[in-house]
Design a protein around this motif. Sequence first.
Motif, mmCIF file in Angstrom:
data_model
loop_
_atom_site.group_PDB
_atom_site.id
_atom_site.type_symbol
_atom_site.label_atom_id
_atom_site.label_comp_id
_atom_site.label_asym_id
_atom_site.label_seq_id
_atom_site.Cartn_x
_atom_site.Cartn_y
_atom_site.Cartn_z
ATOM 1 N N GLU A 205 23.754 28.080 25.728
ATOM 2 C CA GLU A 205 25.043 28.760 25.643
ATOM 3 C C GLU A 205 25.104 29.959 26.582
ATOM 4 N N SER A 206 23.951 30.710 26.676
ATOM 5 C CA SER A 206 23.945 31.869 27.564
ATOM 6 C C SER A 206 24.040 31.445 29.029
ATOM 7 N N GLN A 207 23.421 30.311 29.372
ATOM 8 C CA GLN A 207 23.537 29.828 30.745
ATOM 9 C C GLN A 207 24.978 29.472 31.074
ATOM 10 N N ALA A 208 25.634 28.837 30.111
ATOM 11 C CA ALA A 208 27.043 28.510 30.341
ATOM 12 C C ALA A 208 27.873 29.788 30.479
ATOM 13 N N ALA A 209 27.563 30.791 29.604
ATOM 14 C CA ALA A 209 28.295 32.053 29.693
ATOM 15 C C ALA A 209 28.008 32.748 31.014
ATOM 16 N N GLN A 210 26.758 32.646 31.486
ATOM 17 C CA GLN A 210 26.417 33.266 32.764
ATOM 18 C C GLN A 210 27.196 32.630 33.902
ATOM 19 N N LYS A 211 27.371 31.307 33.843
ATOM 20 C CA LYS A 211 28.142 30.623 34.896
ATOM 21 C C LYS A 211 29.594 31.107 34.875
ATOM 22 N N ARG A 212 30.134 31.216 33.634
ATOM 23 C CA ARG A 212 31.510 31.699 33.551
ATOM 24 C C ARG A 212 31.613 33.135 34.061
ATOM 25 N N ALA A 213 30.589 33.951 33.731
ATOM 26 C CA ALA A 213 30.594 35.328 34.215
ATOM 27 C C ALA A 213 30.493 35.396 35.728
ATOM 28 N N SER A 214 29.698 34.484 36.321
ATOM 29 C CA SER A 214 29.578 34.471 37.792
ATOM 30 C C SER A 214 30.919 34.155 38.434
ATOM 31 N N ASP A 215 31.605 33.178 37.846
ATOM 32 C CA ASP A 215 32.930 32.841 38.391
ATOM 33 C C ASP A 215 33.888 34.022 38.256
ATOM 34 N N LEU A 216 33.806 34.697 37.057
ATOM 35 C CA LEU A 216 34.680 35.843 36.855
ATOM 36 C C LEU A 216 34.327 36.975 37.803
ATOM 37 N N LEU A 217 33.012 37.164 38.072
ATOM 38 C CA LEU A 217 32.574 38.211 38.989
ATOM 39 C C LEU A 217 33.105 37.967 40.396
ATOM 40 N N ALA A 218 33.052 36.717 40.837
ATOM 41 C CA ALA A 218 33.575 36.410 42.178
ATOM 42 C C ALA A 218 35.065 36.745 42.245
ATOM 43 N N THR A 219 35.784 36.410 41.158
ATOM 44 C CA THR A 219 37.217 36.722 41.142
ATOM 45 C C THR A 219 37.442 38.235 41.198
ATOM 46 N N GLU A 220 36.618 38.995 40.389
ATOM 47 C CA GLU A 220 36.772 40.442 40.363
ATOM 48 C C GLU A 220 36.386 41.071 41.691
ATOM 49 N N LYS A 221 35.407 40.498 42.377
ATOM 50 C CA LYS A 221 35.035 41.019 43.693
ATOM 51 C C LYS A 221 36.202 40.903 44.668
ATOM 52 N N GLY A 222 36.885 39.768 44.631
ATOM 53 C CA GLY A 222 38.042 39.612 45.512
ATOM 54 C C GLY A 222 39.121 40.639 45.179
ATOM 55 N N ARG A 223 39.341 40.837 43.852
ATOM 56 C CA ARG A 223 40.343 41.823 43.458
ATOM 57 C C ARG A 223 39.913 43.224 43.874
ATOM 58 N N ALA A 224 38.595 43.531 43.718
ATOM 59 C CA ALA A 224 38.103 44.854 44.110
ATOM 60 C C ALA A 224 38.250 45.084 45.603
ATOM 61 N N SER A 225 38.066 44.045 46.401
ATOM 62 C CA SER A 225 38.234 44.183 47.859
ATOM 63 C C SER A 225 39.673 44.548 48.184
#
Length: 456
Positions: A205-225
């Motif tokens: 479950e944590s691996q799945a959550a980590q994958k979702r977090a990675s996707d969310l992080l990429a989205t937030e990085k674009g927004r932060a840029s």
Amino acid sequence: MSEPSLPDDLPEEEAGVPDAEFAPEPILPEPVRQRITALTAAALPGLPGEEIPVALRRVARFAPNRRARLGGREIASQLTSDPLFRQRISGRIVTDAGDLGAAVASGVAPAAADPIEVAALAYLVRPEGWRELIEGAGDAVRAEADSAAIAGQIRDAEHRVARAEHDRAVAKVEADKLRDELARVREELGQLREEARSTSRALRESQAAQKRASDLLATEKGRASRIAADHDAEVRRLKTRLSEAETLAATGKQATKDARAADDARLWLLIETIGQAASGLRRELALGPSDKTPADFVADAAADRPGSPERSRARAQDTDDPGRLDQLLALPRAHLVVDGYNVTKRGFAEMSLEQQRKRLITGLGGIAAQTGDEVTVVFDGAERVHGLPPAPRGVRVLFSRKGDTADELIRQLVRAEPAGRPIVVISSDREVADGVRRHGAYPMGADSLLRRLARS
């Protein structure tokens, strides 16, 4: 070994000693030898001095508890080599032994008697068959020793059996503990397996959550840029506005400077006008310069000039900031009123009253000279003071009249001053401080003045 020949004039009992004994001395068991020595040592002092061999006369003078221990070797040697001495000492020992001694002397060993005692008496008396009695005592001693050894072996065996039983019981208890421990370990193993399965599920479950977090992080990085780019643009815009504001501020500063110059001119004109008005008012009221201040009137009405002070008791202490005293003394036309003994007994208590007054008044003279302020020091004065030196310039020295206290005189001085004049009262007496504060004065602790004097 042959015995020495006996002289003809010896008594009849001494002449009856055998001429020689060719048989060797028997080997005595250790208990029999010790008993022979003990019996001989006990009976030795009972012999006449001339019947005691020369080698044993020193031993006969020993204490009873030391005689057998220290003279045992000499006693044994003399019993072996001197049959006459042995016969004499044995006669006394047999007499002391009573029935047992008589029985042994007749060659009879009672069945109930101690074999060691019988053997010792037989060795000394030497009746018919005495060697057999000694051998019998040796056999009895050895049999007793063997019995003791066998008994010891039996006790050791019993101890070993008891230890074996104890070890078996302990082993049984330990086996029970090990079985219980094994059951507990098996139970814990089952729990660990269940926890491992739960952990595996949580890991997935944590691996799945980590994958979702990675996707969310990429989205937030674009927004932060995008936000960073917008921020840089806003910073550039604000810098432009800041430059414009600095230009406006420089212009406003010059305008403020010009306005302040105009205000200073108006203020100078106002002060000059007030000064001229005050001069005109003095002329109109015909007010000439006064050689007295309000404190002088209080001194004339409620105080004695320098006289004999009364010892004052120490008052409550209240320490203030010494920097505050400097600020108050810097005010124009300030009046410093000092509770004399309250300060001196706090700072110079080891001195006499005369030295305390002199040191405080001298220090206040320095403050008056430095600040130009009016300075009044008040002492309790129920008696006359003789030999008081003249007060320094600018310092007024007062003593309260008989029946009054310096505290009341200080309050009168404060009440006499006009409203608005800065009055500083130095006293650590809480009652004085509260009283003068109600009349607009500034109470300060004695420590503030003492530090100020120490700094001068």
